[in-house]
Design a protein around this motif. Structure first.
Motif, PDB file in Angstrom:
ATOM      1  N   GLN A 102       0.826  -1.200   0.000  1.00 25.79           N
ATOM      2  CA  GLN A 102       0.000   0.000   0.000  1.00 25.79           C
ATOM      3  C   GLN A 102       0.869   1.262   0.000  1.00 25.79           C
ATOM      4  O   GLN A 102       0.631   2.205  -0.739  1.00 25.79           O
ATOM      5  CB  GLN A 102      -0.926   0.004   1.217  1.00 25.79           C
ATOM      6  CG  GLN A 102      -1.964  -1.103   1.212  1.00 25.79           C
ATOM      7  CD  GLN A 102      -2.814  -1.093   2.463  1.00 25.79           C
ATOM      8  OE1 GLN A 102      -2.826  -0.118   3.225  1.00 25.79           O
ATOM      9  NE2 GLN A 102      -3.532  -2.174   2.705  1.00 25.79           N
ATOM     10  N   ASP A 103       1.856   1.264   0.887  1.00 23.00           N
ATOM     11  CA  ASP A 103       2.778   2.390   1.014  1.00 23.00           C
ATOM     12  C   ASP A 103       4.033   1.883   1.701  1.00 23.00           C
ATOM     13  O   ASP A 103       4.191   0.680   1.931  1.00 23.00           O
ATOM     14  CB  ASP A 103       2.138   3.551   1.786  1.00 23.00           C
ATOM     15  CG  ASP A 103       1.590   3.127   3.152  1.00 23.00           C
ATOM     16  OD1 ASP A 103       2.038   2.081   3.693  1.00 23.00           O
ATOM     17  OD2 ASP A 103       0.717   3.824   3.693  1.00 23.00           O
ATOM     18  N   ARG A 104       4.936   2.777   2.052  1.00 20.10           N
ATOM     19  CA  ARG A 104       6.209   2.348   2.635  1.00 20.10           C
ATOM     20  C   ARG A 104       6.027   1.723   4.020  1.00 20.10           C
ATOM     21  O   ARG A 104       6.741   0.790   4.376  1.00 20.10           O
ATOM     22  CB  ARG A 104       7.184   3.530   2.697  1.00 20.10           C
ATOM     23  CG  ARG A 104       7.684   3.991   1.320  1.00 20.10           C
ATOM     24  CD  ARG A 104       8.609   5.186   1.453  1.00 20.10           C
ATOM     25  NE  ARG A 104       9.152   5.638   0.180  1.00 20.10           N
ATOM     26  CZ  ARG A 104       8.539   6.505  -0.625  1.00 20.10           C
ATOM     27  NH1 ARG A 104       7.343   7.002  -0.278  1.00 20.10           N
ATOM     28  NH2 ARG A 104       9.098   6.883  -1.755  1.00 20.10           N
ATOM     29  N   LEU A 105       5.109   2.245   4.809  1.00 23.16           N
ATOM     30  CA  LEU A 105       4.884   1.664   6.126  1.00 23.16           C
ATOM     31  C   LEU A 105       4.352   0.238   6.018  1.00 23.16           C
ATOM     32  O   LEU A 105       4.755  -0.655   6.772  1.00 23.16           O
ATOM     33  CB  LEU A 105       3.915   2.529   6.936  1.00 23.16           C
ATOM     34  CG  LEU A 105       4.479   3.836   7.505  1.00 23.16           C
ATOM     35  CD1 LEU A 105       3.352   4.696   8.071  1.00 23.16           C
ATOM     36  CD2 LEU A 105       5.537   3.568   8.576  1.00 23.16           C
ATOM     37  N   ASP A 106       3.446   0.010   5.079  1.00 26.66           N
ATOM     38  CA  ASP A 106       2.943  -1.342   4.846  1.00 26.66           C
ATOM     39  C   ASP A 106       4.069  -2.251   4.368  1.00 26.66           C
ATOM     40  O   ASP A 106       4.195  -3.402   4.820  1.00 26.66           O
ATOM     41  CB  ASP A 106       1.820  -1.302   3.807  1.00 26.66           C
ATOM     42  CG  ASP A 106       1.334  -2.690   3.433  1.00 26.66           C
ATOM     43  OD1 ASP A 106       1.013  -3.477   4.344  1.00 26.66           O
ATOM     44  OD2 ASP A 106       1.287  -2.999   2.228  1.00 26.66           O
ATOM     45  N   ALA A 107       4.905  -1.753   3.465  1.00 23.99           N
ATOM     46  CA  ALA A 107       6.050  -2.544   2.998  1.00 23.99           C
ATOM     47  C   ALA A 107       6.977  -2.890   4.156  1.00 23.99           C
ATOM     48  O   ALA A 107       7.493  -4.010   4.240  1.00 23.99           O
ATOM     49  CB  ALA A 107       6.810  -1.770   1.918  1.00 23.99           C
ATOM     50  N   GLY A 108       7.168  -1.942   5.067  1.00 23.92           N
ATOM     51  CA  GLY A 108       8.021  -2.191   6.219  1.00 23.92           C
ATOM     52  C   GLY A 108       7.455  -3.246   7.142  1.00 23.92           C
ATOM     53  O   GLY A 108       8.197  -4.078   7.686  1.00 23.92           O
ATOM     54  N   ALA A 109       6.129  -3.223   7.323  1.00 27.60           N
ATOM     55  CA  ALA A 109       5.494  -4.231   8.171  1.00 27.60           C
ATOM     56  C   ALA A 109       5.668  -5.627   7.571  1.00 27.60           C
ATOM     57  O   ALA A 109       5.941  -6.598   8.294  1.00 27.60           O
ATOM     58  CB  ALA A 109       4.011  -3.906   8.349  1.00 27.60           C
ATOM     59  N   GLN A 110       5.529  -5.725   6.246  1.00 23.74           N
ATOM     60  CA  GLN A 110       5.725  -7.018   5.588  1.00 23.74           C
ATOM     61  C   GLN A 110       7.190  -7.443   5.642  1.00 23.74           C
ATOM     62  O   GLN A 110       7.503  -8.627   5.811  1.00 23.74           O
ATOM     63  CB  GLN A 110       5.233  -6.950   4.141  1.00 23.74           C
ATOM     64  CG  GLN A 110       3.736  -6.733   4.009  1.00 23.74           C
ATOM     65  CD  GLN A 110       3.261  -6.853   2.569  1.00 23.74           C
ATOM     66  OE1 GLN A 110       3.641  -7.771   1.842  1.00 23.74           O
ATOM     67  NE2 GLN A 110       2.410  -5.912   2.147  1.00 23.74           N
ATOM     68  N   LEU A 111       8.085  -6.482   5.507  1.00 27.63           N
ATOM     69  CA  LEU A 111       9.514  -6.795   5.580  1.00 27.63           C
ATOM     70  C   LEU A 111       9.894  -7.246   6.989  1.00 27.63           C
ATOM     71  O   LEU A 111      10.704  -8.168   7.160  1.00 27.63           O
ATOM     72  CB  LEU A 111      10.329  -5.569   5.165  1.00 27.63           C
ATOM     73  CG  LEU A 111      11.838  -5.747   5.030  1.00 27.63           C
ATOM     74  CD1 LEU A 111      12.173  -6.798   3.982  1.00 27.63           C
ATOM     75  CD2 LEU A 111      12.501  -4.413   4.672  1.00 27.63           C
ATOM     76  N   ALA A 112       9.306  -6.614   7.986  1.00 32.03           N
ATOM     77  CA  ALA A 112       9.591  -6.997   9.371  1.00 32.03           C
ATOM     78  C   ALA A 112       9.244  -8.461   9.606  1.00 32.03           C
ATOM     79  O   ALA A 112       9.989  -9.185  10.288  1.00 32.03           O
ATOM     80  CB  ALA A 112       8.800  -6.100  10.325  1.00 32.03           C
ATOM     81  N   ALA A 113       8.127  -8.914   9.036  1.00 23.92           N
ATOM     82  CA  ALA A 113       7.723 -10.309   9.206  1.00 23.92           C
ATOM     83  C   ALA A 113       8.740 -11.263   8.591  1.00 23.92           C
ATOM     84  O   ALA A 113       8.930 -12.378   9.083  1.00 23.92           O
ATOM     85  CB  ALA A 113       6.346 -10.528   8.589  1.00 23.92           C
ATOM     86  N   ALA A 114       9.415 -10.803   7.548  1.00 19.31           N
ATOM     87  CA  ALA A 114      10.414 -11.643   6.880  1.00 19.31           C
ATOM     88  C   ALA A 114      11.774 -11.596   7.574  1.00 19.31           C
ATOM     89  O   ALA A 114      12.678 -12.340   7.195  1.00 19.31           O
ATOM     90  CB  ALA A 114      10.564 -11.213   5.426  1.00 19.31           C
ATOM     91  N   LEU A 115      11.902 -10.727   8.567  1.00 13.56           N
ATOM     92  CA  LEU A 115      13.172 -10.590   9.278  1.00 13.56           C
ATOM     93  C   LEU A 115      13.090 -11.080  10.725  1.00 13.56           C
ATOM     94  O   LEU A 115      14.024 -10.871  11.497  1.00 13.56           O
ATOM     95  CB  LEU A 115      13.622  -9.119   9.263  1.00 13.56           C
ATOM     96  CG  LEU A 115      14.065  -8.577   7.906  1.00 13.56           C
ATOM     97  CD1 LEU A 115      14.160  -7.055   7.936  1.00 13.56           C
ATOM     98  CD2 LEU A 115      15.403  -9.171   7.476  1.00 13.56           C
ATOM     99  N   THR A 116      12.011 -11.732  11.074  1.00 13.56           N
ATOM    100  CA  THR A 116      11.831 -12.167  12.467  1.00 13.56           C
ATOM    101  C   THR A 116      12.815 -13.256  12.873  1.00 13.56           C
ATOM    102  O   THR A 116      12.956 -13.545  14.062  1.00 13.56           O
ATOM    103  CB  THR A 116      10.396 -12.665  12.707  1.00 13.56           C
ATOM    104  OG1 THR A 116      10.081 -13.686  11.737  1.00 13.56           O
ATOM    105  CG2 THR A 116       9.398 -11.535  12.598  1.00 13.56           C
ATOM    106  N   HIS A 117      13.490 -13.861  11.898  1.00 12.52           N
ATOM    107  CA  HIS A 117      14.488 -14.884  12.249  1.00 12.52           C
ATOM    108  C   HIS A 117      15.728 -14.267  12.886  1.00 12.52           C
ATOM    109  O   HIS A 117      16.571 -14.980  13.423  1.00 12.52           O
ATOM    110  CB  HIS A 117      14.893 -15.684  11.006  1.00 12.52           C
ATOM    111  CG  HIS A 117      15.561 -14.858   9.956  1.00 12.52           C
ATOM    112  ND1 HIS A 117      14.860 -14.004   9.115  1.00 12.52           N
ATOM    113  CD2 HIS A 117      16.868 -14.742   9.599  1.00 12.52           C
ATOM    114  CE1 HIS A 117      15.702 -13.415   8.297  1.00 12.52           C
ATOM    115  NE2 HIS A 117      16.931 -13.832   8.569  1.00 12.52           N
TER     116      HIS A 117
END
Length: 225
Positions: free
Chosen positions: A8-23
């Protein structure tokens, strides 16, 4: 068939990226999230919040071709690092004088942004820490390559690059330089970073400063690790 942009926007992209970095399980003292301003800051903010890590900027400036400012012929980074995209320069016909002119202008803007975003704060300490380097996307990867080169000289323990979207070429280059690259979206037909966002409005200085203030870590309580 038309597919809507994944973010949707950069904040949404960041939230999705955060989920991919939880390791990445890091104590606040062992890691830091560094965002390339301006567009990388709203992407990095949810990452830093989710991982409970400090957020700081690492300032890089693209060196755009005089005839095509959006096309990077290189980049400048904090610490005096200057890198060039030799493939772009080879086909551009740009003169040495033009390169120095653009470099000088961008060096002034780099210094301005450091003063604006960091103020009196010292540059982030990265030696011995895991650095998570974030931008809103990687087209040529020039800015991220310059940042990685500058940061490597400071001897981080590990350097992870996170971007919501990137070209296959940029991903390949960055994978050779970083310890890990997390890229959520690599479209087969890459036209630009903005194609992955429904809203790709320019990030303002005011938004950068607001997010950095919001991300400021709370003081540790007695006995807290």
């Amino acid at each position: 068939m038309y597919s809507p942009p994944p973010f949707q926007d950069r904040l949404d992209a960041g939230a999705q990226l955060a989920a991919a970095l939880t390791h990445l399980h890091l104590r606040p003292q062992a890691g830091v999230v560094l965002a390339l301003p301006r567009g990388g800051v709203p992407v990095a903010f949810p990452v830093a919040q989710a991982l409970k890590l400090p957020l700081e900027v690492f300032v890089v400036r693209k060196l755009g071709l005089p005839s095509q400012p959006e096309l990077a012929m290189g980049a400048l980074a904090e610490g005096g690092v200057r890198l060039f995209n030799e493939d772009v320069l080879a086909h551009s016909g740009v003169s040495a004088a033009e390169i120095e002119r653009v470099s000088g202008e961008e060096a002034q803007e780099l210094d301005r942004r450091i003063r604006t975003y960091r103020g009196e704060r010292p540059a982030p300490e990265v030696r011995g820490r895991t650095v998570i380097l974030i931008d809103d996307g990687a087209a040529t990867g020039a800015n991220l390559r310059a940042a990685i080169t500058a940061l490597r000289a400071q001897e981080p323990a590990r350097l992870v690059v996170g971007v919501p979207v990137g070209s296959a070429e940029a991903g390949q280059l960055l994978s050779q330089l970083a310890d890990e690259v997390v890229c959520l979206h690599r479209p087969e037909m890459f036209y630009g970073v903005g194609q992955a966002y429904q809203n790709f409005d320019q990030t303002s200085d005011a938004e950068v400063l607001h997010l950095l203030k919001q991300a400021a870590p709370a003081p540790h309580q007695d006995g807290e690790p």
